[in-house]
Scaffold this motif. Structure first.
Motif, PDB file in Angstrom:
ATOM      1  N   VAL A 117      -6.443   7.510 -13.221  1.00 50.04           N
ATOM      2  CA  VAL A 117      -7.343   6.684 -14.099  1.00 50.04           C
ATOM      3  C   VAL A 117      -7.304   5.359 -13.710  1.00 50.04           C
ATOM      4  O   VAL A 117      -6.111   4.913 -13.148  1.00 50.04           O
ATOM      5  CB  VAL A 117      -7.009   6.690 -15.634  1.00 50.04           C
ATOM      6  N   VAL A 118      -8.397   4.492 -13.567  1.00 50.14           N
ATOM      7  CA  VAL A 118      -8.172   3.031 -12.897  1.00 50.14           C
ATOM      8  C   VAL A 118      -7.355   2.143 -13.968  1.00 50.14           C
ATOM      9  O   VAL A 118      -7.701   2.081 -15.040  1.00 50.14           O
ATOM     10  CB  VAL A 118      -9.578   2.373 -12.858  1.00 50.14           C
ATOM     11  N   GLN A 119      -6.309   1.678 -13.312  1.00 54.85           N
ATOM     12  CA  GLN A 119      -5.444   0.752 -14.083  1.00 54.85           C
ATOM     13  C   GLN A 119      -5.129  -0.513 -13.180  1.00 54.85           C
ATOM     14  O   GLN A 119      -4.148  -0.810 -12.748  1.00 54.85           O
ATOM     15  CB  GLN A 119      -4.132   1.485 -14.538  1.00 54.85           C
ATOM     16  N   ASP A 120      -6.216  -1.222 -12.814  1.00 53.09           N
ATOM     17  CA  ASP A 120      -6.209  -1.932 -11.740  1.00 53.09           C
ATOM     18  C   ASP A 120      -5.531  -3.420 -11.943  1.00 53.09           C
ATOM     19  O   ASP A 120      -4.973  -3.802 -11.022  1.00 53.09           O
ATOM     20  CB  ASP A 120      -7.532  -2.554 -11.511  1.00 53.09           C
ATOM     21  N   LYS A 121      -5.373  -3.860 -13.110  1.00 53.51           N
ATOM     22  CA  LYS A 121      -4.454  -4.933 -13.484  1.00 53.51           C
ATOM     23  C   LYS A 121      -3.048  -4.740 -13.002  1.00 53.51           C
ATOM     24  O   LYS A 121      -2.660  -6.147 -12.741  1.00 53.51           O
ATOM     25  CB  LYS A 121      -4.789  -5.463 -14.851  1.00 53.51           C
ATOM     26  N   LEU A 122      -2.501  -3.697 -12.878  1.00 54.79           N
ATOM     27  CA  LEU A 122      -1.159  -3.587 -12.329  1.00 54.79           C
ATOM     28  C   LEU A 122      -0.969  -4.216 -10.761  1.00 54.79           C
ATOM     29  O   LEU A 122      -0.041  -4.517 -10.555  1.00 54.79           O
ATOM     30  CB  LEU A 122      -0.783  -2.345 -12.531  1.00 54.79           C
ATOM     31  N   VAL A 132      -0.916  -9.171   2.877  1.00 54.92           N
ATOM     32  CA  VAL A 132      -1.938  -9.814   2.039  1.00 54.92           C
ATOM     33  C   VAL A 132      -1.968  -9.215   0.718  1.00 54.92           C
ATOM     34  O   VAL A 132      -1.778  -8.025   0.713  1.00 54.92           O
ATOM     35  CB  VAL A 132      -3.289 -10.120   2.628  1.00 54.92           C
ATOM     36  N   PHE A 133      -2.227  -9.881  -0.625  1.00 49.18           N
ATOM     37  CA  PHE A 133      -2.698  -9.297  -1.676  1.00 49.18           C
ATOM     38  C   PHE A 133      -3.825  -8.487  -1.606  1.00 49.18           C
ATOM     39  O   PHE A 133      -4.979  -9.270  -1.576  1.00 49.18           O
ATOM     40  CB  PHE A 133      -2.648 -10.165  -2.766  1.00 49.18           C
ATOM     41  N   ASP A 134      -3.946  -7.353  -1.613  1.00 49.56           N
ATOM     42  CA  ASP A 134      -5.256  -6.618  -1.374  1.00 49.56           C
ATOM     43  C   ASP A 134      -6.112  -6.785  -2.745  1.00 49.56           C
ATOM     44  O   ASP A 134      -5.426  -6.756  -3.951  1.00 49.56           O
ATOM     45  CB  ASP A 134      -5.178  -5.350  -0.714  1.00 49.56           C
ATOM     46  N   ASN A 135      -7.316  -6.224  -2.842  1.00 57.02           N
ATOM     47  CA  ASN A 135      -8.160  -6.039  -3.999  1.00 57.02           C
ATOM     48  C   ASN A 135      -7.505  -5.054  -4.767  1.00 57.02           C
ATOM     49  O   ASN A 135      -7.092  -3.827  -4.326  1.00 57.02           O
ATOM     50  CB  ASN A 135      -9.601  -5.405  -3.465  1.00 57.02           C
ATOM     51  N   GLY A 136      -7.191  -5.494  -6.061  1.00 56.54           N
ATOM     52  CA  GLY A 136      -6.525  -4.359  -6.873  1.00 56.54           C
ATOM     53  C   GLY A 136      -7.008  -3.245  -7.058  1.00 56.54           C
ATOM     54  O   GLY A 136      -6.563  -1.979  -7.104  1.00 56.54           O
ATOM     55  N   PHE A 137      -8.380  -2.993  -7.221  1.00 57.10           N
ATOM     56  CA  PHE A 137      -9.112  -1.464  -7.330  1.00 57.10           C
ATOM     57  C   PHE A 137      -9.026  -1.044  -6.087  1.00 57.10           C
ATOM     58  O   PHE A 137      -8.534   0.193  -5.941  1.00 57.10           O
ATOM     59  CB  PHE A 137     -10.664  -1.961  -7.456  1.00 57.10           C
ATOM     60  N   LYS A 138      -8.985  -1.457  -4.708  1.00 56.22           N
ATOM     61  CA  LYS A 138      -8.806  -0.732  -3.607  1.00 56.22           C
ATOM     62  C   LYS A 138      -7.314  -0.349  -3.597  1.00 56.22           C
ATOM     63  O   LYS A 138      -7.183   0.910  -2.930  1.00 56.22           O
ATOM     64  CB  LYS A 138      -9.081  -1.824  -2.483  1.00 56.22           C
TER      65      LYS A 138
END
Length: 389
Positions: free
Chosen positions: A140-145, A333-339
């Motif tokens: 399940v997408v929990q992207d903000k982490l 680098v800080f990558d896209n959270g979803f990716k």
């Protein structure tokens, strides 16, 4: 390198989130970097199969991004019957998600999905049970982490910066235009309860996993909801009645006694550095974290404000905080959270690496949203039982 192909049926990619974050900034971005390295000279290569209700829109996306024009379908059943499809991803309307996920699990597909996973706790738990019995991988997408500001906040928590954590205060939201003199930035279904709309079901699943992962599981919830703007205009400019809440004000008591207060609103004008910010206060220090930045104030550097409403303020309170550095490794680098989460899930599928953000985690988010709505309706604080399958 040897290329291992994984075919991913992506349902709902004509929507804003499904297109921007999941298709373009995750799956296509993985392809642009040459695939996902698995080790041993092998890379995982995602091949998206675009699924939805509007064939012309799907074909336009495929053409725009150079994807196989044959990998487009409006027939979900046929796509799930294709033995060559490995993973099913869902970013549809909430009201359509549970039935599609059930079909995908029954077809033996690994499933990865946006939240909420269902419109009610019973359905969300049943999905988790079905996936476990079927033996498929599920996430399940929990992207903000995975966002920079919250990763820095986690680092502070794990490093003991705060001492004993006392409280968490969160502010999320922005003004979503009513659709009359300016177009709305969110789809109209978000404001119709009959279509699965409402900010509680949209945001409480986020707050559940953030609070659990950073500070501890939620033990009680008390919420007040409001529909501040009861009349809006849809995508065609037609007026409609908003039947779902556009704001919720929640108080959560966490394991260990931490108190969290989080306001979520689509009817608030932003006077923050970011659209969401969390302030954490502890005996040894405090922090304010957004999506990308994090600032701290240690006990030893805390000023001594004195309340005097008769004199103007002479100090800059914001200027007394220190920015937390990125402290990344060379070339990192800080990558896209979803990716970042997609890559972890795909490694889980390909290599069976550990993965915790599964359909049971999704059910916990639905549970908190359901209890939040019940708390608001009943005007009382409710316990949040720990879920087990």
């Amino acid at each position: 390198m040897r290329r291992r192909v994984v075919r991913i049926a992506m349902n709902g990619v004509t929507g804003r989130m499904g297109y921007r974050q999941h298709l373009v900034r995750s799956i296509l971005a993985i392809r642009e970097q040459g695939g996902l390295e698995l080790g041993g000279g092998e890379v995982l290569w995602p091949e998206p199969v675009l699924v939805g209700r509007r064939e012309h829109a799907l074909r336009a996306l495929a053409e725009r991004h150079g994807l196989d024009p044959a990998a487009v379908s409006c027939d979900l059943d046929a796509v799930l019957a294709d033995a060559g499809v490995d993973v099913y991803f869902d970013a549809q309307l909430t009201s359509a998600r549970e039935a599609a996920l059930r079909k995908a699990v029954a077809a033996g597909k690994h499933v990865y999905t946006e939240k909420p996973t269902a419109t009610g706790l019973e359905g969300a738990l049943e999905l988790a049970r079905l996936a476990r019995v079927a033996g498929v991988r599920h996430g399940v997408v929990q992207d903000k982490l995975f966002l920079p500001g919250l990763r820095k906040l986690r680092r502070l928590v794990e490093g003991g910066f705060f001492g004993r954590i006392l409280s968490v205060r969160g502010e999320f939201g922005y003004w979503v235009f009513e659709g009359d003199w300016q177009p709305a930035q969110r789809p109209s279904w978000n404001y119709r309860a009959e279509d699965g709309g409402g900010i509680v079901m949209d945001m409480f699943p986020h707050w559940e996993y953030l609070l659990r992962e950073l500070f501890g599981p939620v033990r009680t919830v008390q919420a007040v909801t409001a529909t501040h703007l009861p009349r809006r205009r849809d995508e065609e400019g037609k007026p409609y009645e908003a039947t779902a809440e556009d704001a919720v004000y929640g108080i959560f008591r966490l394991a260990g006694g931490i108190v969290a207060q989080i306001n979520s609103s689509w009817a608030v004008r932003v006077n923050r550095d970011e659209l969401v910010e969390f302030q954490v206060d502890g005996t040894e220090g405090s922090a304010v974290a957004g999506l990308r930045s994090c600032r701290v104030q240690h006990r030893s550097a805390t000023p001594r404000p004195v309340w005097n409403p008769d004199l103007p303020v002479t100090e800059s309170f914001r200027g007394q905080w220190q920015e937390v550095p990125d402290n990344l490794g060379e070339g990192e680098v800080f990558d896209n959270g979803f990716k970042a989460q997609w890559e972890l899930f795909l490694r889980h599928v390909a290599l069976d690496e550990p993965y915790t953000w599964d359909l049971l985690a999704g059910a916990r988010g639905v549970q908190l949203a359901e209890l939040g709505l019940a708390s608001a309706a009943e005007g009382r604080r409710l316990d949040v039982p720990e879920l087990v399958l």
